[in-house]
Design an enzyme around this catalytic site. Structure first.
Site, PDB file in Angstrom:
ATOM      1  CG  HIS A   1      -0.199  -0.170   2.510  1.00  0.00           C
ATOM      2  ND1 HIS A   1       0.263  -1.392   2.935  1.00  0.00           N
ATOM      3  CD2 HIS A   1       0.170   0.733   3.450  1.00  0.00           C
ATOM      4  CE1 HIS A   1       0.877  -1.233   4.095  1.00  0.00           C
ATOM      5  NE2 HIS A   1       0.839   0.046   4.434  1.00  0.00           N
TER       6      HIS A   1
ATOM      7  CB  CYS B   1       7.462  -2.670   0.822  1.00  0.00           C
ATOM      8  SG  CYS B   1       9.154  -2.969   1.382  1.00  0.00           S
TER       9      CYS B   1
ATOM     10  CG  HIS C   1      29.494  -8.239  -7.991  1.00  0.00           C
ATOM     11  ND1 HIS C   1      30.557  -7.926  -7.171  1.00  0.00           N
ATOM     12  CD2 HIS C   1      29.795  -7.717  -9.197  1.00  0.00           C
ATOM     13  CE1 HIS C   1      31.456  -7.241  -7.857  1.00  0.00           C
ATOM     14  NE2 HIS C   1      31.015  -7.097  -9.088  1.00  0.00           N
TER      15      HIS C   1
ATOM     16  NE  ARG D   1      34.331 -10.323 -12.392  1.00  0.00           N
ATOM     17  CZ  ARG D   1      34.557  -9.571 -11.331  1.00  0.00           C
ATOM     18  NH1 ARG D   1      35.292 -10.026 -10.340  1.00  0.00           N
ATOM     19  NH2 ARG D   1      34.077  -8.346 -11.250  1.00  0.00           N
ATOM     20  CG  HIS D   2      30.607 -12.254  -9.147  1.00  0.00           C
ATOM     21  ND1 HIS D   2      31.427 -11.798  -8.141  1.00  0.00           N
ATOM     22  CD2 HIS D   2      30.701 -11.359 -10.155  1.00  0.00           C
ATOM     23  CE1 HIS D   2      31.988 -10.661  -8.519  1.00  0.00           C
ATOM     24  NE2 HIS D   2      31.567 -10.372  -9.737  1.00  0.00           N
TER      25      HIS D   2
HETATM   26  C1  RB5 Z   1       4.373  -0.784   5.861  1.00  0.00           C
HETATM   27  O1  RB5 Z   1       4.013   0.167   6.822  1.00  0.00           O
HETATM   28  C2  RB5 Z   1       5.898  -0.983   5.864  1.00  0.00           C
HETATM   29  O2  RB5 Z   1       6.298  -1.607   7.029  1.00  0.00           O
HETATM   30  C3  RB5 Z   1       6.322  -1.769   4.644  1.00  0.00           C
HETATM   31  O3  RB5 Z   1       5.941  -1.094   3.516  1.00  0.00           O
HETATM   32  C4  RB5 Z   1       7.811  -1.993   4.468  1.00  0.00           C
HETATM   33  O4  RB5 Z   1       8.511  -0.793   4.527  1.00  0.00           O
HETATM   34  C5  RB5 Z   1       8.434  -3.045   5.243  1.00  0.00           C
HETATM   35  O5  RB5 Z   1       9.637  -3.296   5.118  1.00  0.00           O
END
Ligand code: RB5
Length: 155
Positions: free
Chosen positions: A18, A74, A107, A140-141
């Site tokens: 979100h 996120c 890498h 190479r990795h």
């Molecule tokens: C959501 O609030 C937040 O925790 C999520 O988007 C993220 O950043 C988690 O790592």
């Protein structure tokens, strides 16, 4: 290994939580106008959601080869990366700048780039994704990636 891609990258699996609702459409448009095909795994709602659900969907698309590479956004990119890395044979990396976006591909054979909607401007998100997608893994990795896979098998 992380799915090492030798052919041109075309199909992308895309997932956000979100926190990325306002930017997700713009990121997708940018990538589509660069010629990539995108499979969008959500989140498309107005409420809040749980990022591991989308990390799992995008990781499954990598495992089944429906997608060449994945993009997860996120708030920070950290939670998505932790969740995606729980899936065997998937390598996900949170990338903090252009250099880490390049090195994650070059890498670390990363399948998925994870980015933060709360930490990174839209232009930088798009730019990092582009660099990640254009950078090839360097053989190479390979030995190090194999060792990671061995650890994953054993523990
Ligand atoms: C959501 O609030 C937040 O925790 C999520 O988007 C993220 O950043 C988690 O790592």
């Amino acid at each position: 290994m992380g799915n090492i891609i030798t052919h041109k990258i075309k199909k992308l699996a895309f997932g956000t939580d979100h926190t990325a609702t306002k930017i997700r459409g713009k990121v997708k448009n940018y990538l589509q106008s660069s010629g990539y095909e995108i499979e969008d795994f959500g989140f498309n709602g107005d409420s809040s959601c749980d990022y591991p659900d989308f990390a799992l969907k995008v990781s499954k698309a990598i495992l089944t080869k429906r997608a060449d590479k994945g993009i997860l956004i996120c708030g920070t990119g950290i939670g998505m990366s932790i969740a995606a890395n729980k899936i065997k044979n998937v390598i996900a990396a949170t990338c903090w700048d252009e250099n880490t976006a390049k090195l994650a591909a070059q890498h670390n054979a990363a399948d998925i780039i994870c980015l933060g909607s709360r930490t990174t401007a839209l232009d930088d998100i798009c730019h990092r994704i582009e660099i990640f997608l254009r950078t090839q893994f360097e053989e190479r990795h390979s030995q190090r990636i194999k060792k990671i896979k061995e650890i994953e098998k054993q523990y």
